[in-house]
Design a protein around this motif. Structure first.
Motif, PDB file in Angstrom:
ATOM      1  N   LYS A  35      44.479  47.500  39.882  1.00  0.00           N
ATOM      2  CA  LYS A  35      43.343  48.019  40.649  1.00  0.00           C
ATOM      3  C   LYS A  35      43.222  49.511  40.383  1.00  0.00           C
ATOM      4  CE  LYS A  35      43.646  44.731  44.422  1.00  0.00           C
ATOM      5  NZ  LYS A  35      44.207  44.536  45.739  1.00  0.00           N
ATOM      6  N   ARG A  36      42.052  49.912  39.943  1.00  0.00           N
ATOM      7  CA  ARG A  36      41.865  51.340  39.632  1.00  0.00           C
ATOM      8  C   ARG A  36      40.419  51.742  39.937  1.00  0.00           C
ATOM      9  NH1 ARG A  36      43.477  52.424  33.817  1.00  0.00           N
ATOM     10  NH2 ARG A  36      45.557  52.509  34.698  1.00  0.00           N
ATOM     11  N   LEU A  37      40.293  52.897  40.558  1.00  0.00           N
ATOM     12  CA  LEU A  37      38.953  53.449  40.802  1.00  0.00           C
ATOM     13  C   LEU A  37      38.934  54.882  40.297  1.00  0.00           C
ATOM     14  CD1 LEU A  37      36.092  53.375  42.160  1.00  0.00           C
ATOM     15  CD2 LEU A  37      37.191  54.198  44.230  1.00  0.00           C
TER      16      LEU A  37
ATOM     17  N   PRO B 111      41.315  42.984  39.378  1.00  0.00           N
ATOM     18  CA  PRO B 111      41.977  41.880  38.662  1.00  0.00           C
ATOM     19  C   PRO B 111      40.959  40.916  38.044  1.00  0.00           C
ATOM     20  CG  PRO B 111      42.971  42.223  40.813  1.00  0.00           C
ATOM     21  CD  PRO B 111      41.774  43.092  40.764  1.00  0.00           C
ATOM     22  N   ASN B 112      41.447  40.113  37.124  1.00  0.00           N
ATOM     23  CA  ASN B 112      40.635  39.103  36.428  1.00  0.00           C
ATOM     24  C   ASN B 112      39.514  39.711  35.581  1.00  0.00           C
ATOM     25  OD1 ASN B 112      42.163  37.025  37.684  1.00  0.00           O
ATOM     26  ND2 ASN B 112      40.916  37.304  39.526  1.00  0.00           N
ATOM     27  N   ASP B 113      39.795  40.885  35.017  1.00  0.00           N
ATOM     28  CA  ASP B 113      38.862  41.524  34.080  1.00  0.00           C
ATOM     29  C   ASP B 113      37.513  41.876  34.700  1.00  0.00           C
ATOM     30  OD1 ASP B 113      40.793  41.298  32.152  1.00  0.00           O
ATOM     31  OD2 ASP B 113      40.010  39.406  31.375  1.00  0.00           O
ATOM     32  N   VAL B 114      37.503  42.099  35.985  1.00  0.00           N
ATOM     33  CA  VAL B 114      36.254  42.475  36.651  1.00  0.00           C
ATOM     34  C   VAL B 114      36.161  44.001  36.674  1.00  0.00           C
ATOM     35  CG1 VAL B 114      34.968  42.410  38.820  1.00  0.00           C
ATOM     36  CG2 VAL B 114      36.217  40.390  38.046  1.00  0.00           C
ATOM     37  N   MET B 115      35.077  44.517  36.130  1.00  0.00           N
ATOM     38  CA  MET B 115      34.886  45.967  36.119  1.00  0.00           C
ATOM     39  C   MET B 115      33.447  46.295  36.531  1.00  0.00           C
ATOM     40  SD  MET B 115      36.919  47.340  32.770  1.00  0.00           S
ATOM     41  CE  MET B 115      36.562  46.056  31.605  1.00  0.00           C
ATOM     42  N   TYR B 116      33.309  47.370  37.279  1.00  0.00           N
ATOM     43  CA  TYR B 116      31.990  47.810  37.718  1.00  0.00           C
ATOM     44  C   TYR B 116      31.810  49.282  37.370  1.00  0.00           C
ATOM     45  CZ  TYR B 116      31.599  43.725  40.832  1.00  0.00           C
ATOM     46  OH  TYR B 116      31.518  42.460  41.347  1.00  0.00           O
ATOM     47  N   VAL B 117      30.570  49.646  37.162  1.00  0.00           N
ATOM     48  CA  VAL B 117      30.248  51.061  37.070  1.00  0.00           C
ATOM     49  C   VAL B 117      29.151  51.322  38.083  1.00  0.00           C
ATOM     50  CG1 VAL B 117      28.542  50.791  35.196  1.00  0.00           C
ATOM     51  CG2 VAL B 117      29.770  52.952  35.460  1.00  0.00           C
TER      52      VAL B 117
ATOM     53  N   ILE C 218      30.335  45.329  34.444  1.00  0.00           N
ATOM     54  CA  ILE C 218      30.399  45.691  33.027  1.00  0.00           C
ATOM     55  C   ILE C 218      30.556  44.423  32.194  1.00  0.00           C
ATOM     56  CG2 ILE C 218      31.699  46.970  31.275  1.00  0.00           C
ATOM     57  CD1 ILE C 218      32.437  48.913  33.602  1.00  0.00           C
ATOM     58  N   ALA C 219      29.539  44.144  31.413  1.00  0.00           N
ATOM     59  CA  ALA C 219      29.569  42.959  30.554  1.00  0.00           C
ATOM     60  C   ALA C 219      30.543  43.194  29.407  1.00  0.00           C
ATOM     61  CB  ALA C 219      28.175  42.683  29.999  1.00  0.00           C
ATOM     62  N   SER C 220      31.070  42.108  28.853  1.00  0.00           N
ATOM     63  CA  SER C 220      32.075  42.292  27.799  1.00  0.00           C
ATOM     64  C   SER C 220      31.485  42.998  26.579  1.00  0.00           C
ATOM     65  CB  SER C 220      32.686  40.946  27.416  1.00  0.00           C
ATOM     66  OG  SER C 220      31.677  40.039  27.075  1.00  0.00           O
ATOM     67  N   SER C 221      30.174  42.888  26.388  1.00  0.00           N
ATOM     68  CA  SER C 221      29.571  43.548  25.215  1.00  0.00           C
ATOM     69  C   SER C 221      29.602  45.062  25.322  1.00  0.00           C
ATOM     70  CB  SER C 221      28.129  43.091  25.030  1.00  0.00           C
ATOM     71  OG  SER C 221      27.296  43.673  26.001  1.00  0.00           O
ATOM     72  N   VAL C 222      29.720  45.572  26.524  1.00  0.00           N
ATOM     73  CA  VAL C 222      29.695  47.032  26.664  1.00  0.00           C
ATOM     74  C   VAL C 222      31.082  47.625  26.938  1.00  0.00           C
ATOM     75  CG1 VAL C 222      27.294  47.156  27.376  1.00  0.00           C
ATOM     76  CG2 VAL C 222      29.026  46.906  29.104  1.00  0.00           C
TER      77      VAL C 222
ATOM     78  N   PHE D 275      39.411  49.942  46.775  1.00  0.00           N
ATOM     79  CA  PHE D 275      39.080  49.302  45.496  1.00  0.00           C
ATOM     80  C   PHE D 275      37.958  48.283  45.718  1.00  0.00           C
ATOM     81  CE2 PHE D 275      43.329  50.870  45.707  1.00  0.00           C
ATOM     82  CZ  PHE D 275      43.364  51.710  44.612  1.00  0.00           C
ATOM     83  N   SER D 276      36.854  48.831  46.186  1.00  0.00           N
ATOM     84  CA  SER D 276      35.729  47.966  46.549  1.00  0.00           C
ATOM     85  C   SER D 276      34.423  48.628  46.154  1.00  0.00           C
ATOM     86  CB  SER D 276      35.736  47.711  48.054  1.00  0.00           C
ATOM     87  OG  SER D 276      35.529  48.930  48.744  1.00  0.00           O
ATOM     88  N   ILE D 277      33.424  47.811  46.017  1.00  0.00           N
ATOM     89  CA  ILE D 277      32.092  48.337  45.702  1.00  0.00           C
ATOM     90  C   ILE D 277      31.615  49.223  46.851  1.00  0.00           C
ATOM     91  CG2 ILE D 277      29.694  47.621  45.362  1.00  0.00           C
ATOM     92  CD1 ILE D 277      30.936  45.098  43.984  1.00  0.00           C
TER      93      ILE D 277
END
Lengths: 240, 462
Positions: A70-72, A90-96, A107-111, A233-235
């Motif tokens: 978990k990282r922000l 966790p589980n490869d979930v990333m947000y910007v 964040i989609a895997s393409s980016v 670690f939340s939106i």
């Protein structure tokens, strides 16, 4: 006699091969144990971005980390970057989150190969994930002072391999990133220091070898094991 | 100026109240200059906007904060026509003040994970890019029609309850309804209702008058509210929403035409109102094979039949003496309970060379209503950044609008708006863009075809 020799060679081979593989994993395990030792950490960092002509830009940010995954990261200055945040879960979930739009974006895997906010680090680089979970390791070289590991990603990655140099204390010293064409494209150097019971990277320098642009991240202040809440670690927190 | 003084007093008061805790007070903002000139007709200035966007963020005791966003602007070109105007600074240098947002947010209000936000705020719903059919809680700000999706703040009470990191419920109540503001300056004619009036053959509009009927001054008439559930399932963010709202744009209620003479000149009197509707919304966002994808749809169900009544007062010349005749016709624009659906589907992808492409298909733009009047929009933007985002070039940026596929050559609009964005330093952004428009038919954007422009803007963040 000949059979005995063959048997000896076979036994030695069978013993040595898994030991070699195990050693690389063990080294990586120890690296993870040291670099992810604190339960949580809050760090104030100063980033200096330097282009090929030596022109510098300074940015400040706060990084919150809990456990291994978990990282922000939240920019605090300059004004044009203030509030821009990156959240890795966790589980490869990333947000910007970009304050100008008022909405978070997964964040989609393409980016994932895109650089975050003009630094030399991509979303993939910034993802909170242990080395062991992220890479398969192979020991390339070992001497009295250091280990050299070849890491290959367990999942789709922009890199074909990462050559990680680890010192005898099992702390990363250097990471060299190779693109899909097997060209070295990026280099990270680490300067670890000890604070209390924990080692942490006081300075990390990322250098893009093609553009000669670099990002030097220096930890200005750090706090460990303060009992950071999961709510950070939340939106919700990212947008505040 | 009076309002500006009040604002300054507010800021000073706030600063002094919390002066002892000044470390928690943050004042940020942006200075913007946006200039546009037309490429035709001797290049007249078409747009002049100088904006100070002031944001104040004050942490309050407990889990609370105050936030405000105020625009102080000089917009448009001075309308000086008489000597007496020169005595009035308000005419020579018009200043416009707009409180975009001003609210207090209390986190963990009564319950853990329950946030209360009260005051003027912009509530952004939807996953699509700028054009969000499910976003119906803030009045449209159509002042600058090229700034798609801009909305004004609404005076609201909002509750957000976070069930987990992936799930939350949002409830919004707005006691006061506010309508959309219409385009100004060179865009002022784009939504002028007169252009939508179709007179019977042989008649010419000699005069036009109008009455706008606002919702009654009661809570039941003014109230706008919404509820949204947002979650994350199988790798996709999604939400379901409901809004009890009103159209933000006025709609013809009655159109009364009085024939004035034998030449067919008519006086037209129009009544407008803001119909009520229920809006059911859904959206999603995620990625498939590395491509970012999103979709959003809203079904608008009128609370009552939406009927436009046309009344024609004429004189029957076949009678002697000529007899006055009144012809009344009701046109049902949308039946009660029968929905019309606006939707958006979009995707974006970053190619290995760092070229970013974003595509959206929009059925029904922000100002369009009713099943038969929704146009299709194909929006595409392709951009590439250089020198660590210092320079961004978007050679392909624009939209293709289709209002009738069967007669495409007479019912389309092409908007081409390439851009170059340069950041000389971290806080400054200079944008140079072109706006080239070509179109035929009744679509609002087709009317831009004589307004090709060159645009230049500078933003400075502080």
């Amino acid at each position: 006699m000949k059979t005995k020799h063959l048997l000896l060679v076979l036994i030695t081979f069978l013993l040595v091969m898994p030991l070699g593989a195990q050693t690389a994993d063990q080294i990586l395990d120890k690296v993870d144990q040291l670099t992810s030792a604190p339960k949580d950490a809050k760090q104030t960092i100063r980033m200096v971005l330097t282009d090929r002509n030596g022109r510098e830009q300074v940015r400040n940010a706060i990084i919150w980390q809990k456990g291994k995954d978990k990282r922000l990261i939240k920019f605090t200055s300059p004004a044009s970057y203030k509030g821009i945040s990156f959240l890795s879960l966790p589980n490869d979930v990333m947000y910007v989150y970009m304050p100008a739009y008022g909405k978070e974006r997964r964040i989609a895997s393409s980016v994932r190969n895109q650089k975050f906010a003009g630094t030399d680090l991509t979303y993939e680089d910034l993802q909170a994930k242990s080395y062991k979970d992220k890479y398969n390791a192979r020991l390339l070289k070992k001497d009295a002072n250091q280990f050299v590991l070849e890491l290959t990603s367990k999942e789709r990655s922009q890199y074909s391999k990462v050559i990680l140099t680890v010192n005898k204390n099992y702390l990363p010293v250097k990471a060299e990133f190779f693109n899909r064409g097997n060209q070295k494209v990026k280099e990270l150097t680490f300067n670890f220091v000890k604070s209390g019971n924990y080692w942490y990277a006081k300075v990390i320098t990322a250098k893009d070898l093609k553009t000669k642009h670099s990002t030097r991240m220096e930890v200005i202040s750090t706090q460990f094991d303060t009992g950071l809440s999961d709510n950070i670690f939340s939106i919700r927190f990212m947008k505040q | 100026m009076k309002r500006l003084a009040i604002l300054l007093i507010m800021i000073l008061t706030l600063t002094s109240i919390y002066g002892q805790d000044s470390a928690r007070l943050a004042i940020n903002g942006q200075l913007l200059t946006d200039e546009r000139l037309l490429l035709k007709n001797d290049n007249p200035w078409a747009w002049n906007e100088n904006r100070l966007d002031l944001k104040i963020n004050q942490a309050l005791p407990g889990d609370a904060k105050f936030y405000s966003q105020v625009w102080i602007r000089n917009i448009g070109l001075p309308q000086i026509g008489q000597m007496s105007d020169l005595y009035n600074k308000g005419i020579i240098d018009p200043i416009n003040l707009e409180i975009r947002q001003a609210y207090v947010q209390v986190d963990n209000f009564v319950l853990n994970n329950l946030d209360l936000t009260i005051g003027r705020q912009i509530i952004s719903w939807g996953t699509a890019d700028k054009i969000n059919p499910t976003d119906n809680l803030n009045p449209l700000d159509l002042e600058d029609v090229l700034d798609f999706g801009r909305r004004r703040g609404a005076d609201a009470l909002r509750l957000d309850y976070y069930l987990s990191n992936d799930w939350y419920i949002e409830a919004v109540a707005e006691p006061f309804y506010r309508p959309a503001n219409l385009p100004i300056g060179m865009y002022a004619d784009l939504l002028d209702p007169q252009q939508f009036i179709k007179l019977p053959e042989g008649l010419t509009m000699a005069s036009f008058s109008q009455t706008l009927v606002m919702p009654g001054n009661t809570l039941s008439s003014q109230f706008v509210g919404g509820l949204k559930v947002k979650g994350f399932v199988a790798g996709f963010d999604f939400s379901l929403s409901y809004v009890y709202g009103r159209d933000y744009l006025p709609l013809f209620d009655t159109l009364e035409m009085q024939v004035l003479d034998a030449q067919g000149n008519v006086a037209v009197d129009a009544n407008f109102y803001y119909p009520r509707h229920h809006i059911l919304g859904a959206d999603f966002a995620g990625n498939i094979l590395g491509i970012g994808v999103w979709g959003e749809a809203a079904a608008f169900l009128p609370k009552d039949d939406i009927v436009m009544t046309t009344v024609l007062h004429t004189v029957d010349m076949t009678q002697f003496p000529p007899q006055p005749v009144t012809i009344t016709q009701d046109s049902v624009l949308q039946q009660k309970g029968k929905p019309y659906v606006k939707y958006v589907l979009g995707a974006d992808y970053t190619f290995p060379a760092g070229v970013y492409a974003n595509f959206q298909f929009v059925h029904g733009f922000l100002h369009e209503r009713f099943a038969g009047a929704l146009n299709d929009y194909y929006l595409l933007r392709v951009e590439k950044s250089f020198f660590y985002d210092k320079l961004k070039i978007a050679p392909i940026s624009g939209a293709f609008v289709v209002s009738d596929y069967k007669d495409l050559k007479n019912n389309y609009t092409l908007l081409y708006m390439p851009q170059i964005i340069y950041k000389p330093n971290q806080n400054t952004e200079i944008t140079l863009s072109l706006g080239l428009f070509e179109g035929q038919g009744n679509d609002m954007f087709a009317a831009l075809k004589d307004l090709d422009l060159l645009s230049f803007s500078i933003k400075y963040d502080f």
